[in-house]
Design a protein around this motif. Structure first.
Motif, short mmCIF file in Angstrom:
data_model
loop_
_atom_site.label_atom_id
_atom_site.label_comp_id
_atom_site.label_asym_id
_atom_site.label_seq_id
_atom_site.Cartn_x
_atom_site.Cartn_y
_atom_site.Cartn_z
N ALA A 282 0.83 -1.21 0.00
CA ALA A 282 0.00 0.00 0.00
C ALA A 282 0.86 1.26 0.00
CB ALA A 282 -0.93 -0.01 1.21
N ILE A 283 1.94 1.24 0.81
CA ILE A 283 2.87 2.38 0.84
C ILE A 283 3.51 2.56 -0.53
CG2 ILE A 283 5.05 3.20 1.81
CD1 ILE A 283 4.24 1.79 4.44
N GLY A 284 3.89 1.43 -1.17
CA GLY A 284 4.48 1.49 -2.51
C GLY A 284 3.53 2.11 -3.52
N PHE A 285 2.25 1.72 -3.48
CA PHE A 285 1.26 2.30 -4.39
C PHE A 285 1.21 3.82 -4.25
CE2 PHE A 285 -1.07 -1.89 -4.82
CZ PHE A 285 -1.04 -1.92 -6.20
N ILE A 286 1.18 4.29 -3.01
CA ILE A 286 1.09 5.74 -2.77
C ILE A 286 2.37 6.45 -3.22
CG2 ILE A 286 0.87 7.52 -1.00
CD1 ILE A 286 -1.71 6.00 -1.60
N LEU A 287 3.53 5.86 -2.91
CA LEU A 287 4.80 6.49 -3.29
C LEU A 287 4.96 6.60 -4.80
CD1 LEU A 287 7.30 4.87 -0.74
CD2 LEU A 287 6.51 7.24 -0.80
N PRO A 360 -5.12 4.07 -10.91
CA PRO A 360 -4.80 2.65 -10.65
C PRO A 360 -4.02 2.45 -9.35
CG PRO A 360 -4.36 3.19 -12.94
CD PRO A 360 -4.64 4.49 -12.24
N TYR A 361 -3.20 3.43 -8.97
CA TYR A 361 -2.36 3.30 -7.79
C TYR A 361 -3.10 3.70 -6.52
CZ TYR A 361 0.30 3.43 -12.01
OH TYR A 361 0.71 3.18 -13.29
N ILE A 362 -3.98 4.68 -6.65
CA ILE A 362 -4.85 5.04 -5.53
C ILE A 362 -5.79 3.87 -5.22
CG2 ILE A 362 -6.71 6.58 -4.76
CD1 ILE A 362 -5.41 8.76 -6.52
N SER A 363 -6.37 3.29 -6.27
CA SER A 363 -7.26 2.14 -6.07
C SER A 363 -6.48 0.94 -5.54
CB SER A 363 -7.97 1.77 -7.37
OG SER A 363 -7.05 1.33 -8.34
N GLY A 364 -5.21 0.79 -5.96
CA GLY A 364 -4.37 -0.29 -5.45
C GLY A 364 -4.14 -0.16 -3.96
N ALA A 365 -3.91 1.08 -3.50
CA ALA A 365 -3.72 1.32 -2.06
C ALA A 365 -5.02 1.02 -1.30
CB ALA A 365 -3.30 2.76 -1.82
N ILE A 366 -6.15 1.41 -1.88
CA ILE A 366 -7.45 1.15 -1.23
C ILE A 366 -7.71 -0.35 -1.16
CG2 ILE A 366 -9.95 1.43 -1.47
CD1 ILE A 366 -9.36 4.18 -2.75
#
Length: 389
Positions: A282-287, A360-366
């Motif tokens: 999740a941290i990776g997605f946000i970064l 896609p990365y915001i949804s990945g973190a969610i």
């Protein structure tokens, strides 16, 4: 059977299998174009392989519970070799489709059977280590395979497929010579008497683990589909640099799978490893949203890869420990959920990207947060059952 001697052999087998598979990845689109395929047809060609795995992986897992792991592994590897040689000689699009369908049906035996083999030969304490080693072999195969494919494609577009087929034949004979059967006749007979549905593994709290794997794969497939476009727009990264970035991530993921998953699961348990992996992902997605150069893109994607890399081995270990069906049935169904995520993830990721490049990365973190909640639900339900027992 000494686990210390067998695991390196399984590592070599899965490494060679995945090198062969990875060799064709950068070349297949160009071969499809050469025989008259359109971009849409290429997409279908890529998807049909995962579709076959979705349907047939559980079947092969159950068969391995009945007749043993080794013969099913040999079927899977032979299927890969056959599909590679058919593609090497393909002169039309329909032949490529035949090769992908045949390859998908038969090679779907490889991963669930290998995972089941690891579950057979390891103690519960060493299970995570064994699954991590197989995960590392898979990751490294995907690192080296495409590079080899790119090199041999300079000779001809057909050459990488012949090389991949040769890799598969070598692997086939290695399994015949070096791999001993892990499932005793007594256990095979016992399991063959059970005419249960393949969905027997999908019962009770353990069913949550399958859904957890689906969510993880779904979000990862969405990232893999869109990251090239995202990195090009945000950081001006080209295809060569992108290859280096995925290579760095692949090495990082392989290192944590092969070196850290075993000690971590042994000391803290699979649950702790899954939680840490999901949080780091999740941290990776946000970064990734803050990528602005080659090095930031490489660093942030690698952080994601480190977290994501430990999840699958830990899930496989946890599942084989808690499933009441055979190891093959459980790992086969897990591979099926994994394939479903790989089928659904790319179009969903592409659709999200078309709305906003960071979606896609915001949804990945969610989704990662949702996966964390799901695991907690599983943990609570499983603990209640153990307390009753």
């Amino acid at each position: 059977m000494e686990t210390k001697k067998v695991l390196p052999v399984l590592f070599l087998v899965m490494f060679l299998v995945m090198v062969g598979f990875g060799i064709i990845i950068p070349v297949l689109p160009f071969l499809a174009e050469k025989v008259g395929g359109s971009p849409t047809e290429l997409g279908i060609l890529m998807a049909v392989y995962s579709l076959m795995q979705l349907f047939f992986a559980p079947m092969w897992g159950r068969i391995s519970d009945r007749i043993g792991r080794k013969p099913v592994m040999l079927i899977g590897i032979a299927g890969l070799a056959l599909s590679f040689f058919i593609m090497a000689m393909a002169d039309s699009l329909w032949v490529l489709f035949v090769a992908r369908i045949v390859g998908g049906i038969l090679s779907s035996a490889n991963m669930p059977t290998t995972m089941a083999y690891v579950a057979d030969i390891t103690t519960p304490e060493e299970r995570g280590k064994g699954m991590g080693i197989i995960g590392a072999a898979t990751g490294l195969g995907f690192v080296f395979g495409p590079a080899i494919g790119g090199i041999f494609s300079k000779v001809s577009l057909n050459m990488p497929f012949y090389i991949a087929g040769i890799f598969s034949i070598i692997t086939f004979f290695l399994v015949i010579v070096l791999v001993k059967e892990s499932l005793s006749v007594e256990k095979r007979v016992k399991r063959s008497d059970k005419k249960a549905s393949m969905w027997k593994a999908f019962q009770g709290p353990v069913s949550i683990i399958f859904i957890l794997q689906l969510i993880i794969t779904l979000s990862m497939a969405g990232l893999e589909t869109t990251f090239a476009y995202f990195a090009a727009q945000r950081a001006g990264i080209g295809t060569v640099q992108l290859g280096y970035i995925f290579m760095i991530m692949g090495f990082g993921s392989a290192i944590v799978q092969g070196g850290l998953v075993g000690p971590m699961t042994k000391k803290y348990g699979e649950g702790a490893v899954i939680r840490v992996g999901v949080i780091v992902s999740a941290i990776g997605f946000i970064l990734i949203l803050f990528s602005h150069s080659f090095w930031t893109s490489a660093a942030f994607l690698t952080i994601f890869g480190l977290g994501n890399g430990v999840i699958r081995p830990a899930i496989s270990s946890l599942l084989t420990k808690n499933s009441t069906s055979g190891h093959g049935s459980a790992t086969g169904l897990l591979s099926s959920f994994d394939s479903f995520g790989r089928i659904a993830g790319p179009p969903i990721g592409g659709a999200l990207y078309s709305v906003s490049i960071g979606l896609p990365y915001i949804s990945g973190a969610i989704l990662s947060i949702f996966a964390l909640v799901l695991y907690q639900i599983y943990h609570v339900k499983n603990r209640k059952i153990n307390m009753v027992v």
